[in-house]
Scaffold this motif. Sequence first.
Motif, mmCIF file in Angstrom:
data_model
loop_
_atom_site.group_PDB
_atom_site.id
_atom_site.type_symbol
_atom_site.label_atom_id
_atom_site.label_comp_id
_atom_site.label_asym_id
_atom_site.label_seq_id
_atom_site.Cartn_x
_atom_site.Cartn_y
_atom_site.Cartn_z
ATOM 1 N N GLY A 32 0.818 -1.218 0.000
ATOM 2 C CA GLY A 32 0.000 0.000 0.000
ATOM 3 C C GLY A 32 0.845 1.257 0.000
ATOM 4 O O GLY A 32 0.572 2.208 -0.747
ATOM 5 N N TRP A 37 2.507 1.539 -3.419
ATOM 6 C CA TRP A 37 1.499 1.912 -4.423
ATOM 7 C C TRP A 37 1.155 3.399 -4.316
ATOM 8 O O TRP A 37 1.062 4.108 -5.308
ATOM 9 C CB TRP A 37 0.249 1.047 -4.219
ATOM 10 N N ARG A 38 0.981 3.844 -3.093
ATOM 11 C CA ARG A 38 0.564 5.242 -2.908
ATOM 12 C C ARG A 38 1.686 6.204 -3.290
ATOM 13 O O ARG A 38 1.446 7.208 -3.958
ATOM 14 C CB ARG A 38 0.136 5.456 -1.449
ATOM 15 N N GLY A 62 2.035 6.204 -6.991
ATOM 16 C CA GLY A 62 0.931 6.952 -7.597
ATOM 17 C C GLY A 62 1.189 8.446 -7.603
ATOM 18 O O GLY A 62 0.862 9.149 -8.562
ATOM 19 N N ILE A 63 1.772 8.933 -6.517
ATOM 20 C CA ILE A 63 2.081 10.371 -6.433
ATOM 21 C C ILE A 63 3.212 10.712 -7.401
ATOM 22 O O ILE A 63 3.122 11.637 -8.203
ATOM 23 C CB ILE A 63 2.480 10.758 -4.995
ATOM 24 N N LEU A 64 4.275 9.930 -7.314
ATOM 25 C CA LEU A 64 5.458 10.251 -8.122
ATOM 26 C C LEU A 64 5.187 10.113 -9.621
ATOM 27 O O LEU A 64 5.723 10.869 -10.430
ATOM 28 C CB LEU A 64 6.628 9.341 -7.714
ATOM 29 N N ASP A 115 -11.614 15.397 9.592
ATOM 30 C CA ASP A 115 -12.632 14.486 9.081
ATOM 31 C C ASP A 115 -12.466 13.124 9.758
ATOM 32 O O ASP A 115 -11.632 12.967 10.661
ATOM 33 C CB ASP A 115 -12.543 14.380 7.547
ATOM 34 N N ASP A 147 -8.969 11.590 10.259
ATOM 35 C CA ASP A 147 -8.132 12.131 11.343
ATOM 36 C C ASP A 147 -8.453 11.438 12.664
ATOM 37 O O ASP A 147 -7.550 11.119 13.442
ATOM 38 C CB ASP A 147 -8.366 13.641 11.482
ATOM 39 N N PRO A 204 -1.892 2.757 4.796
ATOM 40 C CA PRO A 204 -1.649 3.258 3.431
ATOM 41 C C PRO A 204 -2.837 3.998 2.833
ATOM 42 O O PRO A 204 -2.678 4.748 1.873
ATOM 43 C CB PRO A 204 -1.375 1.986 2.625
ATOM 44 N N PHE A 205 -4.007 3.790 3.388
ATOM 45 C CA PHE A 205 -5.211 4.406 2.825
ATOM 46 C C PHE A 205 -5.553 5.718 3.521
ATOM 47 O O PHE A 205 -6.574 6.333 3.218
ATOM 48 C CB PHE A 205 -6.403 3.435 2.963
ATOM 49 N N ARG A 220 -4.388 9.333 6.162
ATOM 50 C CA ARG A 220 -3.482 10.474 6.316
ATOM 51 C C ARG A 220 -2.250 10.098 7.157
ATOM 52 O O ARG A 220 -1.315 10.889 7.273
ATOM 53 C CB ARG A 220 -4.256 11.616 6.968
ATOM 54 N N HIS A 258 1.381 10.457 5.995
ATOM 55 C CA HIS A 258 2.255 11.643 6.062
ATOM 56 C C HIS A 258 3.643 11.253 6.580
ATOM 57 O O HIS A 258 4.607 11.991 6.395
ATOM 58 C CB HIS A 258 1.641 12.740 6.941
ATOM 59 N N THR A 279 4.880 10.841 3.057
ATOM 60 C CA THR A 279 4.623 11.901 2.067
ATOM 61 C C THR A 279 5.212 13.250 2.479
ATOM 62 O O THR A 279 5.360 14.126 1.631
ATOM 63 C CB THR A 279 3.114 12.066 1.798
ATOM 64 N N PHE A 280 5.550 13.396 3.761
ATOM 65 C CA PHE A 280 6.119 14.695 4.178
ATOM 66 C C PHE A 280 7.404 14.991 3.395
ATOM 67 O O PHE A 280 7.683 16.143 3.066
ATOM 68 C CB PHE A 280 6.373 14.733 5.691
ATOM 69 N N LEU A 323 8.102 14.123 0.290
ATOM 70 C CA LEU A 323 7.776 14.566 -1.068
ATOM 71 C C LEU A 323 7.299 16.013 -1.083
ATOM 72 O O LEU A 323 7.712 16.812 -1.932
ATOM 73 C CB LEU A 323 6.704 13.662 -1.680
ATOM 74 N N ALA A 381 2.443 15.476 -9.996
ATOM 75 C CA ALA A 381 3.105 14.969 -8.787
ATOM 76 C C ALA A 381 3.274 16.062 -7.742
ATOM 77 O O ALA A 381 3.189 15.827 -6.532
ATOM 78 C CB ALA A 381 4.459 14.382 -9.163
ATOM 79 N N PRO A 384 -4.007 7.513 -5.688
ATOM 80 C CA PRO A 384 -3.911 6.064 -5.522
ATOM 81 C C PRO A 384 -5.111 5.574 -4.695
ATOM 82 O O PRO A 384 -5.513 6.257 -3.757
ATOM 83 C CB PRO A 384 -2.593 5.888 -4.754
ATOM 84 N N PHE A 385 -5.682 4.443 -5.058
ATOM 85 C CA PHE A 385 -6.874 3.867 -4.405
ATOM 86 C C PHE A 385 -8.156 4.639 -4.716
ATOM 87 O O PHE A 385 -9.168 4.456 -4.041
ATOM 88 C CB PHE A 385 -6.693 3.771 -2.877
ATOM 89 N N MET A 404 4.618 20.322 6.808
ATOM 90 C CA MET A 404 4.797 19.494 5.609
ATOM 91 C C MET A 404 5.404 20.301 4.460
ATOM 92 O O MET A 404 5.697 19.740 3.403
ATOM 93 C CB MET A 404 3.449 18.914 5.154
#
Lengths: 214, 440
Positions: A22, A25-26, A29-31, A142, A145, A186-187, A189, A192, A195-196, A198, B31, B80-81, B122
Amino acid sequence: MTLLDFVEGPLWYVASSVFLLGVVWRLAGILLAGRARDLSISRQSPIAGALKAVVLHSLPHGGNLKRTVYHFVSGYLFHLGLFALLLFAAPHVAFINKHMIALPWPAMPRWAFIIAAEAAFAGLILLYVRRLTDPVTRQLSDADDHIGTWLTFLAMLTGCLALQEAHTGLRVLHMLSVEALMIYFPFSRLMHAFTFVLARANTGATFGRRGFTP
Amino acid sequence: MTNEVSSVAQARPRPIDVQAAVEKLNALTGAHVASYLDACVHCGQCAQACHFHEVTRDPRHVPAMKLAPITKVYRRHKAPFAGLRRTLGLAPELSRQDLEDWEELIFDSCTMCGRCTVVCPMGIDIASVVAVSRQAFVAAGLGPADLLQAADNARDRGSPLGVTKAVLADRIEWLADEFEIPIALDRPQADVLLLISSIELMKYPHSVSAMAKLLNHAGVDWTLSTTGYESTNFGVLAGKADVAKILISRITEAAESLGAKTVIVPECGHAFGVLRWSGANILGRPLPYEVRHITEFLARCKRDGRLRFKSVDTSVTYHDPCQISRRGGATQDARYLLDGVASDFREMTPTGNYNWCCGGGGGVQAIGRAADLRHDVFRIKMRQVEETGANTMVSACSNCRLTMDESKAALGWDKELASLVEILAEHLEEDAPQAPDPAR
């Protein structure tokens, strides 16, 4: 197969696989979303800017410490405490040595565990109190969180209960809560944690080339 | 009758093309943006850096809120997802109501100053996401009419304030006569192309004559061009990418036809940011000239010994235009120019790269309905200046200057506001020996 065998065997491998695949994959997906080459003539190195931003945003800067001291203190308490527990708690070191790789460091003593746990709990509770009481964070928050916070809290709480290893049921509970957290991770927040890098690097590269990394 | 028609027109629901907004947001989420949307942890610290939240304390004015519409589309379509979320019914589609609710946040209450990026753990650059979102809102048929009109004016008439080529030529002729300063227009083979902003030309014309005086004295081979003269780019501010490209193309065509090696952006923050850092990307090819803000260029002249200045006999503080300092990287040039000119120079707190915005950046100056909000934001700047005790606040952006002049009048503030180039021109040592231009 006992319940403990199951949660430390097949379920552990399922949770680990979901977590690893996960996360990959995530991030992929971003990159792979693509980014056009910046055609402007840079004033300074974007790579240096990216590296600087990754470090810089770990600390309050730009005169903002006073305004963000609550998050700074509670955030560091939680994250430092959590990572100390994750990597140095005696049962974790034993589990990793048994199921994955031999760690080249010893487990921390009990008194250090107590301090780390207190720091992590204090930080997490302070952050969550803020989330519930501050009008800004209340509006932003939400379900994700709240679920992420509670899963983390449960994993930490059951971990403390299982520390004495006096009761198999407590160890099972801890493993189950950790595996739920890993599957959810992986699904959510909670990503982070990866992802922080990136986000900071993107900003650092964009503005570093301009001459100031914000 | 007219009033009745007007009220009926107002009551009629606006046509909003939600699908167009969704498609635009999907197309613009690369990205870069995806990394931001996937990193926000809803901590709300950005509220601490936003001038709109600072003065209103309205939780809606937390910058992270501005990520919501694009995040919604991203989570449903591109993240993703996304397919899993759609299958489970966890990713609702962007709605007409979302667009209506967020229009004010995306346009009126974001000056794209980037202060929130500094405080974000971030490092999320919300301003760039707002710029993307504006394009989607405009594609849907939304956006403040006056801001959109400014972009259309720039496309159709040459400038947001209607400065056509003929108006430009008239004003330049008048300025040259009035101030007895040679101002070249369409001089072939000039090394340097100077741009102007129509705010300067129509509201602060002394700024243009001041730049001419300084460049002439420094021995620069420069000209204005009727082919490309407007530095502001309301195409970017109004979310109209096609207009943005037309405006960059005009400047590039002018520079190429002259053979100019350098293009100078006048006292306008966003004009500098757009041309210097986004111009090539908007155009789709590297710019065939170097872009310098007027403060950068004059600082180089001063370093070369081609400009010397007398001292100003009043206390001075400097307002950093966000797009020149924090987001432009030219923070120190204005200070270098003021060094020795402002003998009693006093920095605000915070200042430089961490300054507070004037309240009118990002096109907000052109949004009439945002005026009261802008004036409230200006109170932060008033407090900052008063804490320094300085008599005069200098800036190097005519958009900041106009915003602050209007707020100053609305709030009855008594401090002086001034343009950096005007102060420099007034205090130029005209008899001082000059070093030759090393570029010639």
